[in-house]
Design a protein around this motif. Structure first.
Motif, PDB file in Angstrom:
ATOM      1  N   ALA A  97       1.014  -1.234  -0.301  1.00 51.77           N
ATOM      2  CA  ALA A  97       0.035  -0.040  -0.426  1.00 51.77           C
ATOM      3  C   ALA A  97       0.866   1.133   0.252  1.00 51.77           C
ATOM      4  N   PHE A  98       0.510   2.500  -0.689  1.00 53.42           N
ATOM      5  CA  PHE A  98       1.845   3.973  -0.725  1.00 53.42           C
ATOM      6  C   PHE A  98       0.633   4.596  -1.018  1.00 53.42           C
ATOM      7  N   PHE A  99       0.907   5.598  -0.472  1.00 49.67           N
ATOM      8  CA  PHE A  99       0.226   6.941  -0.546  1.00 49.67           C
ATOM      9  C   PHE A  99       0.792   8.472  -0.134  1.00 49.67           C
ATOM     10  N   SER A 100       0.879   9.222  -1.015  1.00 43.43           N
ATOM     11  CA  SER A 100       1.925  10.914  -0.493  1.00 43.43           C
ATOM     12  C   SER A 100       0.557  11.017   0.109  1.00 43.43           C
ATOM     13  N   THR A 101       1.927  12.472   1.402  1.00 44.15           N
ATOM     14  CA  THR A 101       0.845  12.899   2.933  1.00 44.15           C
ATOM     15  C   THR A 101       1.387  14.173   2.047  1.00 44.15           C
ATOM     16  N   GLY A 102       0.470  15.327   2.030  1.00 44.15           N
ATOM     17  CA  GLY A 102       1.103  16.684   2.501  1.00 44.15           C
ATOM     18  C   GLY A 102      -0.670  17.815   2.148  1.00 44.15           C
ATOM     19  N   ASN A 121       5.006  11.680  -6.675  1.00 44.72           N
ATOM     20  CA  ASN A 121       5.874  10.385  -6.218  1.00 44.72           C
ATOM     21  C   ASN A 121       4.974   9.053  -6.194  1.00 44.72           C
ATOM     22  N   ARG A 122       3.334   9.320  -6.259  1.00 43.77           N
ATOM     23  CA  ARG A 122       2.503   8.080  -6.357  1.00 43.77           C
ATOM     24  C   ARG A 122       3.356   7.105  -7.848  1.00 43.77           C
ATOM     25  N   TYR A 123       3.105   8.018  -8.690  1.00 41.84           N
ATOM     26  CA  TYR A 123       3.113   7.580 -10.010  1.00 41.84           C
ATOM     27  C   TYR A 123       4.959   7.312 -10.079  1.00 41.84           C
ATOM     28  N   THR A 124       5.975   7.361  -9.490  1.00 41.46           N
ATOM     29  CA  THR A 124       7.015   6.956  -9.124  1.00 41.46           C
ATOM     30  C   THR A 124       7.765   5.315  -8.461  1.00 41.46           C
ATOM     31  N   LEU A 125       6.813   5.913  -7.928  1.00 35.21           N
ATOM     32  CA  LEU A 125       6.389   4.589  -6.610  1.00 35.21           C
ATOM     33  C   LEU A 125       5.764   2.864  -7.618  1.00 35.21           C
ATOM     34  N   PHE A 126       4.863   3.447  -8.094  1.00 33.19           N
ATOM     35  CA  PHE A 126       3.654   3.398  -9.006  1.00 33.19           C
ATOM     36  C   PHE A 126       4.863   2.167 -10.118  1.00 33.19           C
ATOM     37  N   ALA A 156      -4.150   0.619   5.641  1.00 32.05           N
ATOM     38  CA  ALA A 156      -3.179   0.041   4.747  1.00 32.05           C
ATOM     39  C   ALA A 156      -2.494  -1.213   5.322  1.00 32.05           C
ATOM     40  N   SER A 157      -2.920  -1.358   6.782  1.00 38.87           N
ATOM     41  CA  SER A 157      -1.723  -2.740   8.288  1.00 38.87           C
ATOM     42  C   SER A 157      -2.990  -3.470   7.479  1.00 38.87           C
ATOM     43  N   GLU A 158      -3.896  -3.141   7.590  1.00 37.44           N
ATOM     44  CA  GLU A 158      -4.622  -3.856   7.360  1.00 37.44           C
ATOM     45  C   GLU A 158      -4.732  -5.248   6.056  1.00 37.44           C
ATOM     46  N   ALA A 159      -4.556  -4.611   5.112  1.00 33.10           N
ATOM     47  CA  ALA A 159      -4.363  -4.675   3.397  1.00 33.10           C
ATOM     48  C   ALA A 159      -3.060  -5.139   2.640  1.00 33.10           C
ATOM     49  N   ALA A 160      -2.343  -4.307   3.723  1.00 34.20           N
ATOM     50  CA  ALA A 160      -0.900  -4.962   3.293  1.00 34.20           C
ATOM     51  C   ALA A 160       0.090  -5.232   4.015  1.00 34.20           C
ATOM     52  N   ASP A 161       1.244  -5.692   3.022  1.00 30.88           N
ATOM     53  CA  ASP A 161       2.752  -6.616   3.427  1.00 30.88           C
ATOM     54  C   ASP A 161       3.427  -5.265   4.302  1.00 30.88           C
ATOM     55  N   VAL A 162       3.132  -3.891   3.473  1.00 29.78           N
ATOM     56  CA  VAL A 162       4.112  -3.359   3.539  1.00 29.78           C
ATOM     57  C   VAL A 162       3.639  -1.663   2.532  1.00 29.78           C
ATOM     58  N   ILE A 163       4.106  -0.846   3.766  1.00 33.82           N
ATOM     59  CA  ILE A 163       3.342   0.581   3.370  1.00 33.82           C
ATOM     60  C   ILE A 163       4.672   1.520   3.067  1.00 33.82           C
ATOM     61  N   ILE A 164       4.294   2.327   1.918  1.00 36.87           N
ATOM     62  CA  ILE A 164       5.263   2.978   2.214  1.00 36.87           C
ATOM     63  C   ILE A 164       4.685   4.371   1.592  1.00 36.87           C
ATOM     64  N   THR A 165       4.464   5.616   2.225  1.00 37.75           N
ATOM     65  CA  THR A 165       4.793   6.736   2.247  1.00 37.75           C
ATOM     66  C   THR A 165       5.638   7.802   1.771  1.00 37.75           C
ATOM     67  N   SER A 166       5.384   9.214   1.450  1.00 39.84           N
ATOM     68  CA  SER A 166       6.022   9.977   0.700  1.00 39.84           C
ATOM     69  C   SER A 166       5.901  10.913   1.716  1.00 39.84           C
TER      70      SER A 166
END
Length: 323
Positions: A97-102, A121-126, A156-166
């Motif tokens: 799971a990944f998301f941007s903040t701000g 950033n989300r598109y880079t990570l995607f 995110a923690s319920e659905a994913a093994d890894v969380i990545i934020t920017s």
């Protein structure tokens, strides 16, 4: 297929890939021979045993075809099929799971309001995560509100093994990621002695591993490719991890650097016919994403480096195979 025995001085025509008839010991390609009725004229220079594929020359009986932890690419899939194996046990795809903040981050597709920037950033990570074959959960842009971030981390923690934020891991007043990590899980570290990418957090939220990346676009790419990607491969079951490819070239630039941190510059390799050198790919600010697009390597300056002059030896890490 021919079922007889080939005697001395005799030849039998077979098709490519066919079994070798009993008694035959050499294959001569038909393009070089001349036929006349039931006689075949073979040119000089042929070697006994040529063009044969012997049983066991690819894999010996009882040998290991693919060790556990090997990623299955085109060659590996073909090798498995060549052994007649229809199914193998594999790790399931890693769920990320990944998301941007701000509050200043805007999704693409609408005009910017004053003070906003588009979310790159989300598109880079995607793009980076898609290349690894992860199952992706794109959670969009999360505003700088503790309740919104807490809900995003919980989901995110319920659905994913890894969380990545920017974003959200520096020391700004509204940077809540580190605080949320400490409250909902644990923080292993949140600073690195590198540039760009100093504010990077790592820890856990419940059962999910969390990587809190910086907000600047180049810093996101540096921290992802230098640290996160190998960690994800490890979590996917890949062993051993592919070694980092670095080699020495001559610098075609000058630069002064602060000691105590490793710096990752964006460079472009060039070859003049006798030696390989590297020049900087545009401005090196952590928000200058075009420098990543124009570059084909990282120039890695170690923490004890103070300056670089043209002709000095520097180490580069090519993007090919990394990005």
């Amino acid at each position: 297929p021919f079922s007889g025995i080939v005697g001395a001085g005799q030849a039998v025509r077979i098709m490519t890939g066919a079994s070798i008839p009993q008694g035959a010991d050499t294959i001569v390609v038909q393009e070089v021979v001349r036929r006349s009725d039931d006689r075949v004229f073979v040119p000089a220079g042929q070697k006994k045993g040529q063009n044969l594929r012997r049983a066991g020359e690819d894999l010996a009986e009882g040998g290991v075809a693919l060790a556990a932890g090997r990623r299955c690419g085109p060659a590996e899939l073909g090798l498995i099929a060549s052994l007649g194996i229809a199914e193998v046990d594999v790790y399931r795809p890693l769920r990320v799971a990944f998301f941007s903040t701000g509050d200043e981050i805007a999704s693409i597709g609408r005009p910017l309001c004053p003070g906003e920037v588009y979310d790159s950033n989300r598109y880079t990570l995607f793009g980076a995560l898609s290349r690894l074959g992860c199952d992706l959960i794109d959670m969009g842009v999360i505003p700088d509100r503790p309740d919104a971030l807490e809900a995003a981390f919980r989901d995110a923690s319920e659905a994913a093994d890894v969380i990545i934020t920017s974003g959200g891991v520096s020391v700004g007043e509204a940077d809540f990621i580190r605080e949320m990590m400490a409250r909902m899980g644990e923080v292993a570290f949140w600073k690195l002695a590198i540039k760009p990418g100093r504010p990077m957090a790592f820890g856990r939220i419940r059962n999910a591993v969390l990587f809190g990346l910086p907000g600047n676009p180049v810093a996101v790419m540096v921290t992802y490719f230098q640290f996160v990607q190998d960690a994800l491969l490890k979590l996917m079951g890949v062993t051993p991890l592919p070694p980092a490819q670095r080699f020495a070239v001559q610098a075609a630039f000058s630069l002064r650097k602060q000691p105590g941190r490793t710096e990752y510059l964006r460079g472009r390799l060039q070859h003049d016919g006798s030696a390989c050198s590297v020049a900087l790919a545009g401005a090196q600010g952590s928000g200058v994403l075009s420098s990543m697009s124009e570059a084909d390597c990282f120039v890695v300056l170690p923490d004890d480096c103070l300056s670089v002059q043209p002709g000095d030896t520097v180490y580069v890490q090519p993007f090919h195979g990394l990005l």
